[in-house]
Scaffold this motif. Structure first.
Motif, PDB file in Angstrom:
ATOM      1  N   SER A  74       0.800  -1.226   0.000  1.00 53.54           N
ATOM      2  CA  SER A  74       0.000   0.000   0.000  1.00 53.54           C
ATOM      3  C   SER A  74       0.834   1.277   0.000  1.00 53.54           C
ATOM      4  O   SER A  74       0.381   2.299  -0.512  1.00 53.54           O
ATOM      5  CB  SER A  74      -0.968   0.002   1.182  1.00 53.54           C
ATOM      6  OG  SER A  74      -0.256  -0.041   2.401  1.00 53.54           O
ATOM      7  N   GLN A  75       2.041   1.259   0.560  1.00 48.09           N
ATOM      8  CA  GLN A  75       2.878   2.458   0.521  1.00 48.09           C
ATOM      9  C   GLN A  75       3.101   2.928  -0.907  1.00 48.09           C
ATOM     10  O   GLN A  75       3.185   4.124  -1.160  1.00 48.09           O
ATOM     11  CB  GLN A  75       4.237   2.205   1.163  1.00 48.09           C
ATOM     12  CG  GLN A  75       4.226   2.198   2.661  1.00 48.09           C
ATOM     13  CD  GLN A  75       5.639   2.083   3.190  1.00 48.09           C
ATOM     14  OE1 GLN A  75       6.442   1.294   2.707  1.00 48.09           O
ATOM     15  NE2 GLN A  75       5.942   2.878   4.199  1.00 48.09           N
ATOM     16  N   VAL A  77       1.248   1.526  -3.863  1.00 55.42           N
ATOM     17  CA  VAL A  77       0.077   1.508  -4.742  1.00 55.42           C
ATOM     18  C   VAL A  77      -1.064   2.426  -4.323  1.00 55.42           C
ATOM     19  O   VAL A  77      -1.865   2.825  -5.161  1.00 55.42           O
ATOM     20  CB  VAL A  77      -0.457   0.068  -4.975  1.00 55.42           C
ATOM     21  CG1 VAL A  77       0.584  -0.783  -5.661  1.00 55.42           C
ATOM     22  CG2 VAL A  77      -0.910  -0.580  -3.689  1.00 55.42           C
ATOM     23  N   THR A  78      -1.158   2.767  -3.033  1.00 54.31           N
ATOM     24  CA  THR A  78      -2.245   3.659  -2.634  1.00 54.31           C
ATOM     25  C   THR A  78      -1.743   4.985  -2.080  1.00 54.31           C
ATOM     26  O   THR A  78      -2.541   5.875  -1.797  1.00 54.31           O
ATOM     27  CB  THR A  78      -3.165   3.012  -1.570  1.00 54.31           C
ATOM     28  OG1 THR A  78      -2.403   2.736  -0.397  1.00 54.31           O
ATOM     29  CG2 THR A  78      -3.811   1.752  -2.102  1.00 54.31           C
ATOM     30  N   GLY A  79      -0.430   5.119  -1.922  1.00 55.11           N
ATOM     31  CA  GLY A  79       0.134   6.360  -1.407  1.00 55.11           C
ATOM     32  C   GLY A  79       0.504   7.293  -2.540  1.00 55.11           C
ATOM     33  O   GLY A  79       0.012   7.172  -3.663  1.00 55.11           O
ATOM     34  N   ASP A  80       1.388   8.210  -2.248  1.00 55.49           N
ATOM     35  CA  ASP A  80       1.913   9.130  -3.251  1.00 55.49           C
ATOM     36  C   ASP A  80       2.968   8.376  -4.051  1.00 55.49           C
ATOM     37  O   ASP A  80       4.128   8.270  -3.649  1.00 55.49           O
ATOM     38  CB  ASP A  80       2.510  10.363  -2.560  1.00 55.49           C
ATOM     39  CG  ASP A  80       3.042  11.385  -3.535  1.00 55.49           C
ATOM     40  OD1 ASP A  80       3.255  11.057  -4.719  1.00 55.49           O
ATOM     41  OD2 ASP A  80       3.260  12.531  -3.096  1.00 55.49           O
ATOM     42  N   GLU A  81       2.538   7.814  -5.172  1.00 56.49           N
ATOM     43  CA  GLU A  81       3.402   6.932  -5.959  1.00 56.49           C
ATOM     44  C   GLU A  81       4.694   7.613  -6.379  1.00 56.49           C
ATOM     45  O   GLU A  81       5.775   7.030  -6.281  1.00 56.49           O
ATOM     46  CB  GLU A  81       2.643   6.423  -7.196  1.00 56.49           C
ATOM     47  CG  GLU A  81       3.441   5.436  -8.016  1.00 56.49           C
ATOM     48  CD  GLU A  81       2.656   4.900  -9.203  1.00 56.49           C
ATOM     49  OE1 GLU A  81       3.267   4.176  -9.999  1.00 56.49           O
ATOM     50  OE2 GLU A  81       1.454   5.203  -9.332  1.00 56.49           O
TER      51      GLU A  81
END
Length: 111
Positions: A74-75, A77-81
């Motif tokens: 998630s760091q 894929v759902t964070g600030d890529e």
């Protein structure tokens, strides 16, 4: 004209890392977490995922010049890529390793 790669998803530790990564041109590792440890103990066994930062250190210590991280958490894929990709590249540069994060449809040329 030959190249070798090492692929290890869901990785906590590499036993005899020097032998395992000897003459490896490309390390393909686990991107479940960038810097935060995701390793825990169940009974007497370690389980989980070594952070990208740790895996880059392994590459540096064993002379592996290039790394790609897949199985992203998630760091990434759902964070600030963009920020996470910058973090990965900066950690890699500090260790003298070229690194990138895998993406769907990615193709890789080996030396």
């Amino acid at each position: 004209g030959r190249a070798s790669f090492f692929y290890a998803p869901d990785l906590v530790y590499i036993h005899d890392r020097a032998a395992a990564l000897d003459e490896i041109n490309l390390y393909i590792g686990d991107g479940a977490t960038v810097a935060r440890s995701f390793v825990r103990k169940r009974g007497g066994a370690l389980i989980g995922h070594a952070p990208v930062r740790t895996q880059l250190t392994w590459c540096h210590k064993e002379g592996v010049p290039r790394a790609i991280f897949t199985h992203c958490g998630s760091q990434i894929v759902t964070g600030d890529e963009d920020a996470r990709l910058s973090d990965v590249k900066a950690m890699a540069r500090e260790r003298g390793v070229a690194a990138e994060v895998a993406f769907d449809g990615m193709e890789v040329d080996l030396p």
